[in-house]
Design a protein around this motif. Structure first.
Motif, PDB file in Angstrom:
ATOM      1  N   ALA A 153       0.862  -1.186   0.000  1.00 50.55           N
ATOM      2  CA  ALA A 153       0.000   0.000   0.000  1.00 50.55           C
ATOM      3  C   ALA A 153       0.895   1.232   0.000  1.00 50.55           C
ATOM      4  CB  ALA A 153      -0.926  -0.001   1.205  1.00 50.55           C
ATOM      5  N   TRP A 154       0.488   2.208  -0.792  1.00 50.03           N
ATOM      6  CA  TRP A 154       1.242   3.460  -0.896  1.00 50.03           C
ATOM      7  C   TRP A 154       0.376   4.639  -0.494  1.00 50.03           C
ATOM      8  CZ3 TRP A 154       1.179  -0.111  -4.954  1.00 50.03           C
ATOM      9  CH2 TRP A 154       2.392  -0.693  -5.287  1.00 50.03           C
ATOM     10  N   LYS A 155       0.989   5.598   0.145  1.00 51.15           N
ATOM     11  CA  LYS A 155       0.405   6.916   0.373  1.00 51.15           C
ATOM     12  C   LYS A 155       1.156   7.841  -0.573  1.00 51.15           C
ATOM     13  CE  LYS A 155      -2.543   9.226   2.915  1.00 51.15           C
ATOM     14  NZ  LYS A 155      -3.961   8.955   2.825  1.00 51.15           N
ATOM     15  N   LEU A 156       0.430   8.568  -1.394  1.00 50.00           N
ATOM     16  CA  LEU A 156       1.059   9.419  -2.397  1.00 50.00           C
ATOM     17  C   LEU A 156       1.416  10.784  -1.825  1.00 50.00           C
ATOM     18  CD1 LEU A 156      -1.157   8.390  -5.423  1.00 50.00           C
ATOM     19  CD2 LEU A 156       1.075   7.492  -4.740  1.00 50.00           C
ATOM     20  N   ALA A 157       2.374  11.432  -2.454  1.00 49.71           N
ATOM     21  CA  ALA A 157       2.910  12.683  -1.932  1.00 49.71           C
ATOM     22  C   ALA A 157       2.074  13.907  -2.281  1.00 49.71           C
ATOM     23  CB  ALA A 157       4.336  12.884  -2.458  1.00 49.71           C
ATOM     24  N   ALA A 158       1.338  13.879  -3.380  1.00 46.89           N
ATOM     25  CA  ALA A 158       0.581  15.052  -3.820  1.00 46.89           C
ATOM     26  C   ALA A 158      -0.420  15.471  -2.749  1.00 46.89           C
ATOM     27  CB  ALA A 158      -0.144  14.759  -5.120  1.00 46.89           C
ATOM     28  N   GLU A 159      -0.514  16.769  -2.527  1.00 44.85           N
ATOM     29  CA  GLU A 159      -1.417  17.263  -1.487  1.00 44.85           C
ATOM     30  C   GLU A 159      -2.835  17.481  -1.986  1.00 44.85           C
ATOM     31  OE1 GLU A 159       0.089  20.243   1.079  1.00 44.85           O
ATOM     32  OE2 GLU A 159       2.094  19.361   1.116  1.00 44.85           O
ATOM     33  N   ASP A 160      -3.005  17.770  -3.270  1.00 44.20           N
ATOM     34  CA  ASP A 160      -4.364  17.997  -3.766  1.00 44.20           C
ATOM     35  C   ASP A 160      -4.954  16.694  -4.297  1.00 44.20           C
ATOM     36  OD1 ASP A 160      -4.369  18.387  -7.079  1.00 44.20           O
ATOM     37  OD2 ASP A 160      -2.432  18.729  -6.098  1.00 44.20           O
ATOM     38  N   ALA A 161      -6.239  16.529  -4.083  1.00 47.61           N
ATOM     39  CA  ALA A 161      -6.932  15.274  -4.400  1.00 47.61           C
ATOM     40  C   ALA A 161      -6.877  14.939  -5.891  1.00 47.61           C
ATOM     41  CB  ALA A 161      -8.379  15.351  -3.923  1.00 47.61           C
ATOM     42  N   GLU A 162      -6.972  15.934  -6.756  1.00 46.43           N
ATOM     43  CA  GLU A 162      -6.969  15.670  -8.197  1.00 46.43           C
ATOM     44  C   GLU A 162      -5.636  15.086  -8.653  1.00 46.43           C
ATOM     45  OE1 GLU A 162      -7.407  18.093 -12.399  1.00 46.43           O
ATOM     46  OE2 GLU A 162      -8.463  18.867 -10.635  1.00 46.43           O
ATOM     47  N   THR A 163      -4.542  15.681  -8.217  1.00 45.43           N
ATOM     48  CA  THR A 163      -3.219  15.181  -8.591  1.00 45.43           C
ATOM     49  C   THR A 163      -2.986  13.802  -7.993  1.00 45.43           C
ATOM     50  OG1 THR A 163      -2.358  17.427  -8.732  1.00 45.43           O
ATOM     51  CG2 THR A 163      -0.740  15.659  -8.526  1.00 45.43           C
ATOM     52  N   ARG A 164      -3.392  13.620  -6.746  1.00 49.29           N
ATOM     53  CA  ARG A 164      -3.255  12.312  -6.096  1.00 49.29           C
ATOM     54  C   ARG A 164      -4.010  11.241  -6.881  1.00 49.29           C
ATOM     55  NH1 ARG A 164      -4.025  14.394  -1.435  1.00 49.29           N
ATOM     56  NH2 ARG A 164      -6.150  13.665  -1.177  1.00 49.29           N
ATOM     57  N   ALA A 165      -5.212  11.551  -7.326  1.00 49.25           N
ATOM     58  CA  ALA A 165      -6.011  10.605  -8.117  1.00 49.25           C
ATOM     59  C   ALA A 165      -5.324  10.278  -9.444  1.00 49.25           C
ATOM     60  CB  ALA A 165      -7.410  11.162  -8.348  1.00 49.25           C
ATOM     61  N   GLU A 166      -4.754  11.285 -10.090  1.00 53.53           N
ATOM     62  CA  GLU A 166      -4.035  11.062 -11.347  1.00 53.53           C
ATOM     63  C   GLU A 166      -2.826  10.156 -11.129  1.00 53.53           C
ATOM     64  OE1 GLU A 166      -3.063  14.943 -12.860  1.00 53.53           O
ATOM     65  OE2 GLU A 166      -5.158  15.441 -13.233  1.00 53.53           O
ATOM     66  N   HIS A 167      -2.073  10.438 -10.076  1.00 56.28           N
ATOM     67  CA  HIS A 167      -0.892   9.626  -9.774  1.00 56.28           C
ATOM     68  C   HIS A 167      -1.293   8.202  -9.398  1.00 56.28           C
ATOM     69  CE1 HIS A 167       1.781  13.376  -8.787  1.00 56.28           C
ATOM     70  NE2 HIS A 167       1.487  13.264 -10.066  1.00 56.28           N
ATOM     71  N   ALA A 168      -2.355   8.054  -8.623  1.00 58.03           N
ATOM     72  CA  ALA A 168      -2.828   6.721  -8.232  1.00 58.03           C
ATOM     73  C   ALA A 168      -3.206   5.908  -9.464  1.00 58.03           C
ATOM     74  CB  ALA A 168      -4.011   6.835  -7.273  1.00 58.03           C
ATOM     75  N   ALA A 169      -3.922   6.522 -10.385  1.00 57.60           N
ATOM     76  CA  ALA A 169      -4.320   5.827 -11.608  1.00 57.60           C
ATOM     77  C   ALA A 169      -3.099   5.436 -12.434  1.00 57.60           C
ATOM     78  CB  ALA A 169      -5.266   6.709 -12.422  1.00 57.60           C
ATOM     79  N   GLU A 170      -2.110   6.291 -12.479  1.00 56.81           N
ATOM     80  CA  GLU A 170      -0.907   6.005 -13.262  1.00 56.81           C
ATOM     81  C   GLU A 170      -0.076   4.900 -12.610  1.00 56.81           C
ATOM     82  OE1 GLU A 170       1.767   6.347 -16.519  1.00 56.81           O
ATOM     83  OE2 GLU A 170      -0.353   6.747 -16.217  1.00 56.81           O
ATOM     84  N   VAL A 171       0.041   4.909 -11.300  1.00 55.57           N
ATOM     85  CA  VAL A 171       0.730   3.817 -10.595  1.00 55.57           C
ATOM     86  C   VAL A 171       0.040   2.500 -10.919  1.00 55.57           C
ATOM     87  CG1 VAL A 171       1.192   2.808  -8.314  1.00 55.57           C
ATOM     88  CG2 VAL A 171       1.715   5.222  -8.734  1.00 55.57           C
ATOM     89  N   ALA A 172      -1.277   2.470 -10.792  1.00 50.66           N
ATOM     90  CA  ALA A 172      -2.042   1.252 -11.060  1.00 50.66           C
ATOM     91  C   ALA A 172      -1.863   0.808 -12.519  1.00 50.66           C
ATOM     92  CB  ALA A 172      -3.516   1.471 -10.743  1.00 50.66           C
ATOM     93  N   ARG A 173      -1.922   1.736 -13.457  1.00 51.89           N
ATOM     94  CA  ARG A 173      -1.776   1.402 -14.868  1.00 51.89           C
ATOM     95  C   ARG A 173      -0.405   0.796 -15.153  1.00 51.89           C
ATOM     96  NH1 ARG A 173       0.588   2.714 -19.261  1.00 51.89           N
ATOM     97  NH2 ARG A 173       1.714   4.479 -18.415  1.00 51.89           N
TER      98      ARG A 173
END
Length: 100
Positions: free
Chosen positions: A8-28
């Motif tokens: 499990a990872w906690k992402l560094a981005a503070e805003d929810a939109e960027t965090r969601a983008e990064h989460a989707a990219e990690v998963a992809r």
């Protein structure tokens, strides 16, 4: 014996939109390793969908035939390439490997 690798990872981005983008990219990127890394027997990954204030942002569950298969995955060049991206967007990581 099957080894289950859970991360499990906690992402560094503070805003929810960027965090969601990064989460989707990690998963992809990690999902794309299926069929590329031969030792992966099964893999499930996805962004968190509830309790964002206390949960991690992305989780992975992957199965390998044995510890040697997990270790082969860890050092595989395609996995190492993904690790570079993941490290660039992650604040923290926790993992557990156990027999099933």
């Amino acid at each position: 014996m099957t080894i289950r690798h859970v991360v499990a990872w906690k992402l560094a981005a503070e805003d929810a939109e960027t965090r969601a983008e990064h989460a989707a990219e990690v998963a992809r990127r990690i999902q794309a390793l299926v069929g590329v890394v031969p030792s992966i027997r099964s893999l499930s990954i996805g962004p968190n969908m509830a309790y964002a204030d206390v949960n991690g942002d992305v989780a992975l569950v992957a199965d390998f035939d044995d510890l040697a298969g997990l270790e082969a995955y860890q050092v595989h060049p395609a996995h190492q390439e993904v690790v570079g991206y993941v490290r660039s967007v992650v604040a923290s990581r926790i993992s557990v490997d156990f027999e099933v």
